[in-house]
Design an enzyme around this catalytic site. Structure first.
Site, PDB file in Angstrom:
ATOM      1  N   GLU A 329       0.724  -1.285   0.058  1.00 58.24           N
ATOM      2  CA  GLU A 329      -0.044  -0.009   0.028  1.00 58.24           C
ATOM      3  C   GLU A 329       0.793   1.404  -0.092  1.00 58.24           C
ATOM      4  O   GLU A 329       0.365   2.374   0.498  1.00 58.24           O
ATOM      5  CB  GLU A 329      -0.903  -0.026   1.226  1.00 58.24           C
ATOM      6  CG  GLU A 329      -1.983  -1.279   1.278  1.00 58.24           C
ATOM      7  CD  GLU A 329      -2.715  -1.088   2.624  1.00 58.24           C
ATOM      8  OE1 GLU A 329      -4.004  -1.452   2.356  1.00 58.24           O
ATOM      9  OE2 GLU A 329      -2.018  -0.970   3.636  1.00 58.24           O
TER      10      GLU A 329
HETATM   11  C1  TNX Z   1      -4.125  -4.134   4.815  1.00 57.89           C
HETATM   12  S1  TNX Z   1      -2.717  -6.422   4.533  1.00 57.89           S
HETATM   13  C2  TNX Z   1      -3.174  -3.900   5.136  1.00 57.89           C
HETATM   14  C3  TNX Z   1      -2.720  -3.435   6.365  1.00 57.89           C
HETATM   15  C4  TNX Z   1      -4.271  -3.312   7.460  1.00 57.89           C
HETATM   16  C5  TNX Z   1      -5.235  -4.177   7.062  1.00 57.89           C
HETATM   17  C6  TNX Z   1      -6.691  -4.224   7.679  1.00 57.89           C
HETATM   18  C7  TNX Z   1      -1.608  -5.361   4.313  1.00 57.89           C
HETATM   19  C8  TNX Z   1      -0.485  -5.820   3.419  1.00 57.89           C
HETATM   20  N1  TNX Z   1      -2.056  -4.099   4.468  1.00 57.89           N
HETATM   21  O1  TNX Z   1      -2.212  -2.303   6.556  1.00 57.89           O
HETATM   22  O2  TNX Z   1      -3.922  -3.117   8.666  1.00 57.89           O
HETATM   23  O3  TNX Z   1      -5.453  -4.243   5.640  1.00 57.89           O
HETATM   24  O4  TNX Z   1      -7.269  -5.237   7.479  1.00 57.89           O
END
Ligand code: TNX
Length: 516
Positions: A329
């Site tokens: 992300e």
């Molecule tokens: C996505 S899964 C994210 C996290 C969040 C999560 C909440 C991932 C690699 N990144 O930063 O905490 O969703 O479900």
């Protein structure tokens, strides 16, 4: 005459008493509730009975076996109240519970074991101590009450030959969104180890908090670790505490995988050291739950000095082979900067002789067969990783994310990946889930618990159990043995154990729980 009758009577009573002591209680190992379900199990209809006199014998001269023996005694004591003594022996004894590491059986590999339960003795053998530890978890699950008034602890007789389907079976705890102290982490380790989970991934940094002491960058924790989601006081592990976690995990044959999430998810780091900030905006401590707004300055040399110091210090305190660099992300990092950052960070991880793991987005960088991609969101990323030769850890958010709500009424958790009832969490096969990713590409399975809505140990237990138990079975057991209707009955029988351990699990209506 009278006397003769009396003597006969007394002798008869004595014989009867002796026989009844020695007569094994019939029991059926095939009705057992072992999770993960073993590869091979044959029941022989009888049982081994435990008493205060039962001894745990250890193959002589192995310090790891000694530690396992003590853990076994502790688990048995907790469950049955019986105090078993431990003794090292040069040869297999004719009675008691024996633990040995000379199975010499290739099929069993590093973590497999063979368990033979007879009327007079129980023998647990493996190639390695890790296998004995796995076998001990099975043995403890086989213990049941039987006999008159259900007062005898027995182990139904039979043979079990067992080994894992996947070598990596993990659970992830996000200690960045909410911080959890050493004792909580140890409890997670203990509960997960009961189900043969062998990897603990700690998500040690995120926008809301930096949780691991880095001596060369002290403000990461004093400033970056000072709060958490909701504005609470946060916290961090000193290096000593972190090493304590690593050692505790190791004694349960579990590897710790430390994650420093970069180049996104780094707000806490650059509030402490603003020179690392790549957003061009002023940063403040953050206690909300948005994602995707932060990035390191990927074009500055200082950033790579920072990464080098962090990876070096982490590597020194981590005895496992992996360093997780996050990589998810990074919505405000330009694609070419992202790739440049991952490539350089990868070199730093290699320099310290560790293997890089990253969330599936890292497949866009120049990775190869020496790297590991953790699949969570996008099939095409994971497939790209596999095409580049990388191995995959399967954490599909729809089934494996422990922070998803069970149903719409669940009081904590998120739902962006959907609602994940216990059956949905169980009904998937890592080797067939994504077209183009087969068993040969998969290192294993991991269940992440993100903690935006998770504030204490009760919350952790509620979201982790029972879903992690199902994931543990998916990671360990043979795919053709995975069957929801059969599993739900077995897991229902674990309720008493979980309750006895004080685990605040979710009592899903889909499972026939046996509480009494
Ligand atoms: C996505 S899964 C994210 C996290 C969040 C999560 C909440 C991932 C690699 N990144 O930063 O905490 O969703 O479900």
């Amino acid at each position: 005459m009278k006397r003769k009758i009396m003597t006969l009577f007394v002798t008869g009573m004595l014989i009867k008493m002796l026989v009844s002591c020695q007569q094994p209680i019939p029991a059926d190992l095939s009705k057992n509730n072992v999770i993960p379900v073993p590869v091979e199990l044959n029941a022989t209809g009888s049982s081994y009975q435990l008493s205060e006199k039962t001894k745990i014998y250890l193959q002589e001269g192995d310090s790891e076996l000694n530690a396992i023996g003590k853990l076994l005694a502790k688990q048995i004591k907790g469950l049955t109240g019986l105090n078993l003594s431990i003794e090292e022996v040069p040869e297999k004894p004719a009675n008691g519970i024996y633990l040995g590491v000379s199975a010499n059986n290739d099929v069993l590999g590093k973590e497999g074991y063979s368990l033979v339960i007879e009327d007079k003795k129980v023998a647990l053998n493996a190639n390695k101590a890790a296998g004995v530890f796995s076998g001990v978890q099975t043995l403890v699950q086989c213990l049941e009450l039987a006999g008159e008034n259900n007062t005898q602890w027995i182990i139904p007789s039979g043979n079990i030959t067992d080994y894992p389907s996947y070598g990596y079976r993990g659970v992830m705890l996000d200690v960045a969104r909410h911080f959890f102290g050493v004792e909580d982490v140890k409890r997670v380790i203990d509960l997960a180890a009961m189900y043969k989970i062998n990897a603990l991934h700690l998500h040690l940094s995120d926008d809301q908090g930096w949780r691991i002491e880095i001596k060369s960058w002290p403000k990461l924790t004093t400033v970056g670790g000072s709060t958490q989601v909701g504005g609470g006081e946060g916290g961090y592990y000193t290096q000593e505490q972190y090493k304590e976690i690593v050692a505790y995990a190791k004694s349960r044959f579990m590897t710790v995988i430390p994650e420093i999430d970069m180049p996104g998810h780094t707000n806490a780091a650059y509030v402490a050291y603003p020179e690392l900030n790549g957003t061009g905006k002023e940063a403040k401590l953050y206690t909300g739950i948005e994602v995707g707004f932060s990035t390191l300055d990927t074009r500055k040399e200082k950033t790579y000095e920072f990464v080098d110091d962090v990876v070096r210090e982490l590597s020194e305190m981590t005895d496992g082979p992996y360093i997780h660099i996050g990589g998810d992300e990074s919505h405000v990092t330009k694609e070419k900067d992202y790739v440049y950052f991952i490539n350089r960070t990868r070199e730093i991880v290699k320099k310290y002789n560790k293997t890089m793991i990253g969330w599936d987005e890292i497949a866009h960088a120049d990775i190869d067969k020496s790297d590991i991609v953790q699949y969570w969101a996008k099939d095409e990323n994971a497939i790209l990783g596999v095409k580049k030769g990388a191995k995959v850890i399967m954490s599909p958010s729809k089934m494996a994310y422990l922070d998803m709500k069970y149903d719409s009424t669940t009081h904590i958790g998120l739902s962006w990946a959907g609602l994940t009832e216990v059956d949905k969490a169980y009904k998937w096969d890592p080797a067939t889930l994504v077209e183009g990713i087969g068993k040969e590409n998969i290192l294993g399975v991991e269940s992440p618990l993100w903690t935006e809505t998770v504030e204490n140990m009760d919350d952790i237990e509620f979201l982790v159990f029972p879903r992690l138990i199902g994931h543990a079975e998916i990671g360990w057991s043979q795919a053709n043995k995975l069957n929801w209707d059969n599993y739900k009955v077995r897991v229902g029988k674990h309720a008493k154990r979980l309750k006895a351990l004080g685990v605040d699990f979710y009592e899903s209506k889909l499972i026939p729980w046996e509480m009494e």
